[in-house]
Design a protein around this motif. Sequence first.
Motif, PDB file in Angstrom:
ATOM      1  N   GLY A  29       0.785  -1.222   0.000  1.00 51.11           N
ATOM      2  CA  GLY A  29       0.000   0.000   0.000  1.00 51.11           C
ATOM      3  C   GLY A  29       0.815   1.270   0.000  1.00 51.11           C
ATOM      4  O   GLY A  29       0.342   2.330   0.407  1.00 51.11           O
ATOM      5  N   THR A 129      -8.170   7.369  -8.484  1.00 53.74           N
ATOM      6  CA  THR A 129      -8.070   6.182  -7.635  1.00 53.74           C
ATOM      7  C   THR A 129      -7.160   6.513  -6.458  1.00 53.74           C
ATOM      8  O   THR A 129      -6.070   7.035  -6.641  1.00 53.74           O
ATOM      9  N   THR A 130      -7.597   6.234  -5.235  1.00 54.14           N
ATOM     10  CA  THR A 130      -6.811   6.582  -4.062  1.00 54.14           C
ATOM     11  C   THR A 130      -5.469   5.864  -4.089  1.00 54.14           C
ATOM     12  O   THR A 130      -5.361   4.758  -4.628  1.00 54.14           O
ATOM     13  N   VAL A 132      -3.953   4.216  -1.849  1.00 49.90           N
ATOM     14  CA  VAL A 132      -4.011   2.897  -1.216  1.00 49.90           C
ATOM     15  C   VAL A 132      -4.530   1.854  -2.199  1.00 49.90           C
ATOM     16  O   VAL A 132      -4.046   0.721  -2.246  1.00 49.90           O
ATOM     17  N   ALA A 133      -5.516   2.235  -3.011  1.00 49.24           N
ATOM     18  CA  ALA A 133      -6.067   1.304  -3.995  1.00 49.24           C
ATOM     19  C   ALA A 133      -5.165   1.188  -5.224  1.00 49.24           C
ATOM     20  O   ALA A 133      -5.196   0.178  -5.928  1.00 49.24           O
ATOM     21  N   ARG A 134      -4.353   2.227  -5.477  1.00 51.70           N
ATOM     22  CA  ARG A 134      -3.500   2.236  -6.668  1.00 51.70           C
ATOM     23  C   ARG A 134      -2.228   1.430  -6.473  1.00 51.70           C
ATOM     24  O   ARG A 134      -1.703   0.835  -7.408  1.00 51.70           O
ATOM     25  N   ASN A 137      -0.802  -4.374  -3.061  1.00 47.55           N
ATOM     26  CA  ASN A 137      -1.072  -4.755  -1.674  1.00 47.55           C
ATOM     27  C   ASN A 137      -0.113  -5.809  -1.150  1.00 47.55           C
ATOM     28  O   ASN A 137      -0.151  -6.148   0.041  1.00 47.55           O
ATOM     29  N   ARG A 244      -9.216   6.705 -13.671  1.00 45.97           N
ATOM     30  CA  ARG A 244      -9.568   5.680 -12.686  1.00 45.97           C
ATOM     31  C   ARG A 244      -8.942   4.353 -13.089  1.00 45.97           C
ATOM     32  O   ARG A 244      -9.042   3.937 -14.240  1.00 45.97           O
ATOM     33  N   HIS A 307     -12.037  -8.521 -13.220  1.00 41.67           N
ATOM     34  CA  HIS A 307     -13.105  -7.997 -12.352  1.00 41.67           C
ATOM     35  C   HIS A 307     -14.167  -7.276 -13.173  1.00 41.67           C
ATOM     36  O   HIS A 307     -15.364  -7.390 -12.903  1.00 41.67           O
TER      37      HIS A 307
END
Length: 367
Positions: A29, A129-130, A132-134, A137, A244, A307
């Motif tokens: 992250g 896109t934040t 953390v999401a970009r 992980n 996005r 997805h």
Amino acid sequence: MAETLSSALDITQDCIVDIPVQPAPFIPGSANLLSKFPTRISKDCWELWEFDSFSADGELALGCSLYRDARGVEKGGFHAEVNALWPDGKHWGKTLFFAESIINLENNVRFEVPGELEASVEFSSTSTTTPVARFPNSDIEAQLCPDVFYMFPMGPIAASVGATISVPFDGTNGQRTLNITAKEGGRGGMVRGWSSKAWPTFLNDAYYLVAHLGPYHLQMLRILGTVFSQHRSGVVARLYYNDRLVGAANAIHGPEFLTDLESQLVSRDTVQVVKVVPDPDSAEPQGLPGKFRDANIGYTLKILAVHHQKLWKFDIGHKRAIWSEPTSAPGPDGTGKSGWIERVSGGMEGERYEGIGFGGQLQIPVP
């Protein structure tokens, strides 16, 4: 005032050692911008911070790759590779060597070589896109291949560049300016990479692209592996739609791509990259080829986002050459590296957006 973080290595202070050095752990992250080898490196270790920018029409471009490794020790230290391109086709490129490597974490890059180069590059991420999401992980999501990490932490970028470069032309030395503005559509991409593995142990062929077309921002690195890696291929790709993130792939697929897609055998975001080679029987102009053994005129790129259950196809053609340098002895099987302004088109089925990209391809003489 924004916080500034810094990391430094001095080539004169015995920071290169003969024993293996492992990188600092991957941080999930996070952009992982700080050095992974903060106090010393081995002769195989390397780190990369790369910044590529281009104008909306592809007439101007500036690329800067900052390396922290041992390849340039005999020439004075760590090195940076800088390449600039102007509308008249004039190219300036040079590898610059520095005894000290200092990385400051800011939103711009500034560098100066007295009498040769003064430049400032400012990048601003436009991603919705934040972070953390970009960001990946896990370390697996950030790996190009085992123990080799590549990330595109900023996503789509609005780029502004101001540079003054001393360029020899017409038998004299003169100065040229290069200005790219975000307000006029300047775009770019940032690359972060590191490994304790030497390059020839995991690749002999590579292609990198950052491109902007219509609502899409695309960034991708694909490698073909060597005998040392059992010829394993690898890829890191990110696709944005209207800023996005819609596709994040670290899996590469072969010719059976569409068959497996229709059979629902593909379980994660996946990329297919195919070289486009000239037709020897055609009398029509077919594109701009490379000067070395790899004489392709472009690539076809497909990205599947599981997805979203969507498939994108992009056609990439070499539009303007930026640099061309050998990596082996000359000859019909000679290898090299080439940089391009790319013409990029495509999208989903029924779409045909067109745009510009900054691309680089590499082959090295390793089996």
